[in-house]
Enzyme design. Sequence first.
Site, mmCIF file in Angstrom:
data_model
loop_
_atom_site.group_PDB
_atom_site.id
_atom_site.type_symbol
_atom_site.label_atom_id
_atom_site.label_comp_id
_atom_site.label_asym_id
_atom_site.label_seq_id
_atom_site.Cartn_x
_atom_site.Cartn_y
_atom_site.Cartn_z
ATOM 1 N N GLY A 159 -19.308 32.367 43.346
ATOM 2 C CA GLY A 159 -19.586 31.219 42.480
ATOM 3 C C GLY A 159 -20.967 30.681 42.813
ATOM 4 O O GLY A 159 -21.829 31.414 43.287
ATOM 5 N N ARG A 160 -21.148 29.395 42.588
ATOM 6 C CA ARG A 160 -22.463 28.796 42.864
ATOM 7 C C ARG A 160 -22.858 28.959 44.326
ATOM 8 O O ARG A 160 -23.980 29.353 44.639
ATOM 9 C CB ARG A 160 -22.438 27.309 42.506
ATOM 10 C CG ARG A 160 -22.558 27.052 41.024
ATOM 11 C CD ARG A 160 -22.455 25.563 40.746
ATOM 12 N NE ARG A 160 -21.075 25.142 40.921
ATOM 13 C CZ ARG A 160 -20.377 24.457 40.026
ATOM 14 N NH1 ARG A 160 -20.943 24.080 38.895
ATOM 15 N NH2 ARG A 160 -19.131 24.117 40.249
ATOM 16 N N ILE A 161 -21.917 28.627 45.226
ATOM 17 C CA ILE A 161 -22.247 28.685 46.655
ATOM 18 C C ILE A 161 -22.347 30.144 47.111
ATOM 19 O O ILE A 161 -23.270 30.510 47.845
ATOM 20 C CB ILE A 161 -21.213 27.883 47.477
ATOM 21 C CG1 ILE A 161 -21.322 26.387 47.118
ATOM 22 C CG2 ILE A 161 -21.423 28.096 48.981
ATOM 23 C CD1 ILE A 161 -20.209 25.510 47.701
ATOM 24 N N ARG A 181 -11.873 37.407 41.238
ATOM 25 C CA ARG A 181 -10.772 37.878 40.410
ATOM 26 C C ARG A 181 -11.310 38.708 39.234
ATOM 27 O O ARG A 181 -10.742 39.695 38.839
ATOM 28 C CB ARG A 181 -9.937 36.703 39.889
ATOM 29 C CG ARG A 181 -8.698 36.482 40.743
ATOM 30 C CD ARG A 181 -7.944 35.288 40.277
ATOM 31 N NE ARG A 181 -8.795 34.115 40.305
ATOM 32 C CZ ARG A 181 -8.562 33.013 39.602
ATOM 33 N NH1 ARG A 181 -7.537 32.936 38.811
ATOM 34 N NH2 ARG A 181 -9.379 31.980 39.705
ATOM 35 N N ARG A 238 -12.368 26.920 52.278
ATOM 36 C CA ARG A 238 -11.209 26.131 52.665
ATOM 37 C C ARG A 238 -10.383 26.955 53.648
ATOM 38 O O ARG A 238 -10.218 28.166 53.458
ATOM 39 C CB ARG A 238 -10.336 25.792 51.449
ATOM 40 C CG ARG A 238 -10.892 24.711 50.542
ATOM 41 C CD ARG A 238 -10.866 23.333 51.193
ATOM 42 N NE ARG A 238 -11.377 22.292 50.310
ATOM 43 C CZ ARG A 238 -12.617 21.799 50.331
ATOM 44 N NH1 ARG A 238 -13.496 22.258 51.205
ATOM 45 N NH2 ARG A 238 -12.981 20.843 49.498
ATOM 46 N N ASP A 262 -16.038 26.999 59.573
ATOM 47 C CA ASP A 262 -16.350 25.583 59.339
ATOM 48 C C ASP A 262 -15.130 24.829 58.835
ATOM 49 O O ASP A 262 -15.130 23.604 58.783
ATOM 50 C CB ASP A 262 -17.487 25.478 58.307
ATOM 51 C CG ASP A 262 -17.987 24.046 58.138
ATOM 52 O OD1 ASP A 262 -18.129 23.345 59.163
ATOM 53 O OD2 ASP A 262 -18.227 23.620 56.991
ATOM 54 N N GLU A 267 -7.016 20.626 59.031
ATOM 55 C CA GLU A 267 -8.079 19.824 59.662
ATOM 56 C C GLU A 267 -7.595 18.406 59.931
ATOM 57 O O GLU A 267 -6.863 17.857 59.118
ATOM 58 C CB GLU A 267 -9.300 19.805 58.737
ATOM 59 C CG GLU A 267 -9.888 21.193 58.573
ATOM 60 C CD GLU A 267 -10.992 21.243 57.518
ATOM 61 O OE1 GLU A 267 -11.476 20.176 57.091
ATOM 62 O OE2 GLU A 267 -11.349 22.359 57.127
ATOM 63 N N HIS A 285 -16.167 21.112 59.929
ATOM 64 C CA HIS A 285 -16.351 20.950 58.481
ATOM 65 C C HIS A 285 -17.684 20.242 58.154
ATOM 66 O O HIS A 285 -17.680 19.102 57.678
ATOM 67 C CB HIS A 285 -15.164 20.197 57.860
ATOM 68 C CG HIS A 285 -15.028 20.436 56.378
ATOM 69 N ND1 HIS A 285 -13.817 20.532 55.742
ATOM 70 C CD2 HIS A 285 -15.952 20.600 55.408
ATOM 71 C CE1 HIS A 285 -14.004 20.733 54.446
ATOM 72 N NE2 HIS A 285 -15.311 20.774 54.219
#
Length: 319
Positions: A159-161, A181, A238, A262, A267, A285
């Site tokens: 995706g963007r990241i 996917r 995540r 991270d 968490e 994080h």
Amino acid sequence: MGGMTHAERPPIVAYGPLYPYLDDELERRFTVHAVAADADPAALPPAVRDARALVSFGSVGAPADIMDALPGLEIIGLFSVGYDKVDVDHARMKGIRVTNTPDVLTDDVADLAVGLLYATVRNIAANDALVRSGGWARGEKPPLSGRVTGSRIGILGLGRIGRAIAERLERQAGEILYHNRRQAQDAPYRYVADPLDFARQSDVIIVATSGGPEAAKLVDAAMLDALGPQGVIVNISRGSVIDEEALVAALADRRIAGAGLDVFAHEPHVPEALLTMDHVVLQPHQGSATVHTRKAMADLVLANLDAWFAGKPVLTPVV
Ligand code: 8YV
């Protein structure tokens, strides 16, 4: 100013404290009811129930019960790009808008992913500890490390990241491949449709997919074994995307070479076993946690709320 009425400063709920600048700017605009993120929605004081907006963040989000506890809720402003903890269907069903903070954090999250990759592959944390403990001065020699240059870097979630990570690594990587996917239309990287093939063909997997039920435990024991004993995994997405027990077991048995993490499944709890492993690098994080980006995220939360209360279209809607 004086004479500010309730109507001029709409009541909102803010989980938090969130971040001083955001908390202050919310106070300037709204009648803020600060609520602890772990508060029981059913036990909120009556004054809170007229809130028209809820400001929340990634790891807390907005489950259905908080939406139901706030009958006047119009909009949820997230101080995060991730909305995996928001019951989006429930919000849609109730006509509640949801906004997040995409784009403004992409570069810093991608930077941290690359930093974790290097830290993990080059043993930076373990070697730092060796110097600090005096081990180096006493003549201890650290083991030789793997290398990033020339390696096959698998991006899980382009995706963007994910794209920003890939762009940063284009010069060093032997190859960049990705698994989504569905194949991305315009990506200059090799798509691998099968997750196990993807893991087998990667020296490094960088997890950059969004969270939520569809991605839960996408990285499981089989995928970690397919990555193999020389393989490294980095996660800035995540914790829920990786089967954390399987990850700890694979690291303990050296069925994978290392991990840069991270994010975690629960968490701020981090599995005890990871704390003593020198082939993992752990972060609390921090992906978006730069002065620059947290300010930009806060400004985007505020711009969305300002737009909503001015009757204008919100800038970055999820719902
Ligand atoms: C933060 C994040 O953890 O944007 C996200 O999805 O996970 C992070 O930016 C966060 O929500 C800020 O408190």
